[in-house]
Every structure is written in structure tokens, then in C-alpha cells.
Design an enzyme around this catalytic site. Structure first.
Site, PDB file in Angstrom:
ATOM      1  N   LYS A  15      10.682  -3.675 -30.397  1.00  0.00           N
ATOM      2  CA  LYS A  15      10.435  -2.260 -30.071  1.00  0.00           C
ATOM      3  C   LYS A  15       8.991  -2.018 -29.634  1.00  0.00           C
ATOM      4  O   LYS A  15       8.757  -1.226 -28.729  1.00  0.00           O
ATOM      5  CB  LYS A  15      10.859  -1.330 -31.203  1.00  0.00           C
ATOM      6  CG  LYS A  15       9.956  -1.302 -32.404  1.00  0.00           C
ATOM      7  CD  LYS A  15      10.468  -0.332 -33.441  1.00  0.00           C
ATOM      8  CE  LYS A  15       9.942  -0.677 -34.811  1.00  0.00           C
ATOM      9  NZ  LYS A  15       8.496  -0.805 -34.976  1.00  0.00           N
ATOM     10  N   ARG A  46      10.792   6.876 -40.212  1.00  0.00           N
ATOM     11  CA  ARG A  46      11.506   5.729 -40.771  1.00  0.00           C
ATOM     12  C   ARG A  46      12.381   6.107 -41.955  1.00  0.00           C
ATOM     13  O   ARG A  46      13.026   5.263 -42.528  1.00  0.00           O
ATOM     14  CB  ARG A  46      10.497   4.682 -41.226  1.00  0.00           C
ATOM     15  CG  ARG A  46      10.405   3.492 -40.268  1.00  0.00           C
ATOM     16  CD  ARG A  46       9.318   2.585 -40.779  1.00  0.00           C
ATOM     17  NE  ARG A  46       9.440   1.224 -40.410  1.00  0.00           N
ATOM     18  CZ  ARG A  46       8.613   0.606 -39.563  1.00  0.00           C
ATOM     19  NH1 ARG A  46       7.672   1.279 -38.941  1.00  0.00           N
ATOM     20  NH2 ARG A  46       8.735  -0.658 -39.331  1.00  0.00           N
ATOM     21  N   ARG A  64       6.824 -15.427 -34.902  1.00  0.00           N
ATOM     22  CA  ARG A  64       5.914 -14.459 -34.262  1.00  0.00           C
ATOM     23  C   ARG A  64       4.454 -14.737 -34.608  1.00  0.00           C
ATOM     24  O   ARG A  64       4.108 -15.028 -35.737  1.00  0.00           O
ATOM     25  CB  ARG A  64       6.311 -13.062 -34.737  1.00  0.00           C
ATOM     26  CG  ARG A  64       5.373 -11.965 -34.323  1.00  0.00           C
ATOM     27  CD  ARG A  64       6.053 -10.650 -34.280  1.00  0.00           C
ATOM     28  NE  ARG A  64       6.279 -10.060 -35.590  1.00  0.00           N
ATOM     29  CZ  ARG A  64       6.789  -8.842 -35.754  1.00  0.00           C
ATOM     30  NH1 ARG A  64       7.137  -8.122 -34.708  1.00  0.00           N
ATOM     31  NH2 ARG A  64       6.954  -8.349 -36.949  1.00  0.00           N
ATOM     32  N   ARG A  93       1.291 -12.490 -38.916  1.00  0.00           N
ATOM     33  CA  ARG A  93       1.117 -11.262 -39.680  1.00  0.00           C
ATOM     34  C   ARG A  93       1.375 -11.562 -41.142  1.00  0.00           C
ATOM     35  O   ARG A  93       2.307 -12.295 -41.454  1.00  0.00           O
ATOM     36  CB  ARG A  93       2.110 -10.193 -39.196  1.00  0.00           C
ATOM     37  CG  ARG A  93       1.549  -9.317 -38.115  1.00  0.00           C
ATOM     38  CD  ARG A  93       2.552  -8.414 -37.493  1.00  0.00           C
ATOM     39  NE  ARG A  93       3.379  -7.644 -38.420  1.00  0.00           N
ATOM     40  CZ  ARG A  93       4.179  -6.648 -38.028  1.00  0.00           C
ATOM     41  NH1 ARG A  93       4.222  -6.311 -36.757  1.00  0.00           N
ATOM     42  NH2 ARG A  93       4.920  -5.996 -38.884  1.00  0.00           N
ATOM     43  N   ARG A 122      12.080  -5.979 -45.846  1.00  0.00           N
ATOM     44  CA  ARG A 122      12.017  -5.042 -44.718  1.00  0.00           C
ATOM     45  C   ARG A 122      13.403  -4.758 -44.161  1.00  0.00           C
ATOM     46  O   ARG A 122      13.721  -3.624 -43.819  1.00  0.00           O
ATOM     47  CB  ARG A 122      11.119  -5.594 -43.601  1.00  0.00           C
ATOM     48  CG  ARG A 122       9.660  -5.593 -43.949  1.00  0.00           C
ATOM     49  CD  ARG A 122       8.778  -5.446 -42.714  1.00  0.00           C
ATOM     50  NE  ARG A 122       9.110  -6.358 -41.654  1.00  0.00           N
ATOM     51  CZ  ARG A 122       8.317  -7.330 -41.211  1.00  0.00           C
ATOM     52  NH1 ARG A 122       7.134  -7.511 -41.763  1.00  0.00           N
ATOM     53  NH2 ARG A 122       8.683  -8.090 -40.218  1.00  0.00           N
TER      54      ARG A 122
HETATM   55  P1  AMP Z   1       5.608  -2.179 -37.949  1.00  0.00           P
HETATM   56  O1  AMP Z   1       4.352  -2.572 -37.280  1.00  0.00           O
HETATM   57  O2  AMP Z   1       6.287  -1.023 -37.282  1.00  0.00           O
HETATM   58  O3  AMP Z   1       6.505  -3.362 -38.129  1.00  0.00           O
HETATM   59  O4  AMP Z   1       5.246  -1.631 -39.439  1.00  0.00           O
HETATM   60  C1  AMP Z   1       4.647  -2.500 -40.388  1.00  0.00           C
HETATM   61  C2  AMP Z   1       4.690  -1.895 -41.778  1.00  0.00           C
HETATM   62  O5  AMP Z   1       3.956  -0.652 -41.788  1.00  0.00           O
HETATM   63  C3  AMP Z   1       6.068  -1.524 -42.322  1.00  0.00           C
HETATM   64  O6  AMP Z   1       6.731  -2.626 -42.909  1.00  0.00           O
HETATM   65  C4  AMP Z   1       5.691  -0.471 -43.368  1.00  0.00           C
HETATM   66  O7  AMP Z   1       5.156  -1.057 -44.533  1.00  0.00           O
HETATM   67  C5  AMP Z   1       4.558   0.285 -42.671  1.00  0.00           C
HETATM   68  N1  AMP Z   1       5.065   1.424 -41.860  1.00  0.00           N
HETATM   69  C6  AMP Z   1       5.087   1.535 -40.510  1.00  0.00           C
HETATM   70  N2  AMP Z   1       5.607   2.722 -40.121  1.00  0.00           N
HETATM   71  C7  AMP Z   1       5.930   3.376 -41.269  1.00  0.00           C
HETATM   72  C8  AMP Z   1       6.538   4.642 -41.564  1.00  0.00           C
HETATM   73  N3  AMP Z   1       6.922   5.496 -40.599  1.00  0.00           N
HETATM   74  N4  AMP Z   1       6.722   4.984 -42.867  1.00  0.00           N
HETATM   75  C9  AMP Z   1       6.342   4.152 -43.860  1.00  0.00           C
HETATM   76  N5  AMP Z   1       5.788   2.949 -43.664  1.00  0.00           N
HETATM   77  C10 AMP Z   1       5.577   2.540 -42.394  1.00  0.00           C
END
Ligand code: AMP
Length: 211
Positions: free
Chosen positions: A14, A89, A123, A156, A167
């Protein structure tokens, strides 16, 4: 004005797809995960609290992410619109968002969990510019180095098997109800995210009527 939400489990592509569309339409790309990781890297006040949560694959508190999104949108640097990547989310965040903003579409990138597992464990991310590589199907030209800026490629901290399992569970439990809310408003378009990057992008554009 174009206003989109991109949804999909982490590793669905995404972020990559949102960036391609953002460049094409000159939109602001609001990546909540990127902003959270920026806070950790820069040791802000929030860093200690959110680092533990991110590293466990859990969701950060609604108040924190809602404030991040609200502040970012209040900068009003999105003349042509925005893409929200990784927000909302859960159902609470969706309700909060819909109180203040309307959107044109929710792009849901669909990838089965098994494919996600393979991808995420391969990744790598550039420490300096944040570009994503993949040691299976998007290998950097020089091992361990970013093709764009030469920065070091790292994994990461939350891309491990255990965190990924958390997740995926969080996603299925909390994010699916968000899709239901948007589906009732007939905003959701679904795209098969297992295809090549350019094919996925073409399908996204077709489904939201962008040439
Ligand atoms: P991402 O980069 O989108 O994969 O997000 C990495 C991590 O950031 C997630 O696993 C959550 O711990 C946190 N995170 C990102 N977006 C949100 C959100 N809208 N609400 C809560 N936690 C978030």
C-alpha cells in the site's frame, strides 16, 4: 481535489502504491507509520512510548494517531488532495475521521496472509531515504545499499515473524470493521495486490477513474 484512503495489511504494497499515485496526481502522502517511525528516529517526546508498541506489532493509541493525522491535514499543503496511508485502522479512528473529512474512495489492496509473510520477511528499508527494497523481487543493485541515495538497507524492527503474526491478527480483528464502515458508504474498491507493481497501479487508477 482527490481524497483517498489506502488500506491493506502491512506488506501489501500500500505504501508503494500510494506513493506512485501521489506522484501522478501531486497529492500529499500522509503515511502514519512513516510519521511514527520519524518520531522514533528523532527521539521525540513520543518516541519511547510508541517504540514499544510498534515493535510489538500493536496499534498505537487512537488519541496519538488522531492528533498526528489532524495536525498533518491542518498544514493544508494538499492543494490537489491527499492519500491517507495506514489510517484509519480501527472503527474509532474511522468515526473520528468521518466527522471532519469526506473522501472519494478507499483503495483496499488485497493480499493473502501467506504471500504477506514471504514478502515482509524479505523487506529491507533504506535507513536514510526510506525507500523499500525486497531481497526476493526488488533486489538493490549493490547488496545492502540503497539504489537511490546509497544509504544502508536495514530490516524494519517490526518485520519479524512474531511481530508479523501480531500485526496480521490486529489487522483482521480491528481493520476489517473499518472496511465494513466504508463499504456501507460504497467507497471501497478492491485491487489484487499479488500482481506486479505497475499492474496493481494501473488497476487502482482504473478503479478510481484516473487516467
Ligand atoms: P505501517 O508503516 O503502516 O506498516 O505502520 C507501522 C506501525 O505503526 C503499525 O504496526 C502500528 O503499530 C503503527 N500504526 C500505523 N498507523 C496506525 C494507526 N492508524 N493506528 C494505530 N497504530 C498505527
Amino acid at each position: 481535489m482527490h481524497k483517498y484512503v489506502f488500506m491493506g495489511v502491512q506488506g501489501s504494497g500500500k505504501g508503494t502504491q500510494a506513493k506512485l499515485l501521489e506522484q501522478h496526481l501531486d497529492l500529499a502522502h500522509i503515511g502514519v507509520g512513516d510519521i511514527l517511525r520519524w518520531n522514533i528516529k528523532n527521539h521525540t517526546k513520543l518516541a519511547a512510548k510508541i517504540k514499544r508498541i510498534l515493535n510489538a506489532g500493536k496499534l498505537v493509541d487512537d488519541e496519538i494517531v488522531e492528533e498526528i493525522v489532524q495536525r498533518r491535514l491542518q498544514e493544508h499543503d494538499w492543494n490537489f488532495g491527499f492519500i491517507l496511508d495506514g489510517f484509519p485502522r480501527n472503527a474509532n479512528q474511522a468515526a473520528f475521521f468521518l466527522e471532519s473529512y469526506d473522501i472519494d474512495a478507499v483503495v483496499h489492496i488485497v493480499v493473502p496472509d501467506e504471500v504477506i509473510k514471504k514478502r515482509v520477511l524479505a523487506r529491507r528499508l533504506c535507513e536514510d531515504c526510506g525507500v523499500d527494497f525486497n531481497v526476493i523481487d526488488h533486489r538493490p543493485k549493490i547488496e545492502g545499499r540503497c539504489d537511490i541515495c546509497g544509504g544502508k538497507l536495514i530490516r524494519r524492527a517490526d518485520d519479524t515473524e512474531e511481530v508479523l503474526a501480531n500485526r496480521l491478527a490486529e489487522y483482521h480483528e480491528k481493520t476489517k470493521p473499518v472496511l465494513e464502515i466504508f463499504r456501507r458508504k460504497e467507497l471501497v474498491v478492491e485491487v489484487d495486490g499479488t500482481q506486479a507493481v505497475d499492474v496493481v497501479q494501473a488497476e487502482i487508477r482504473k478503479s478510481i477513474n484516473i487516467i
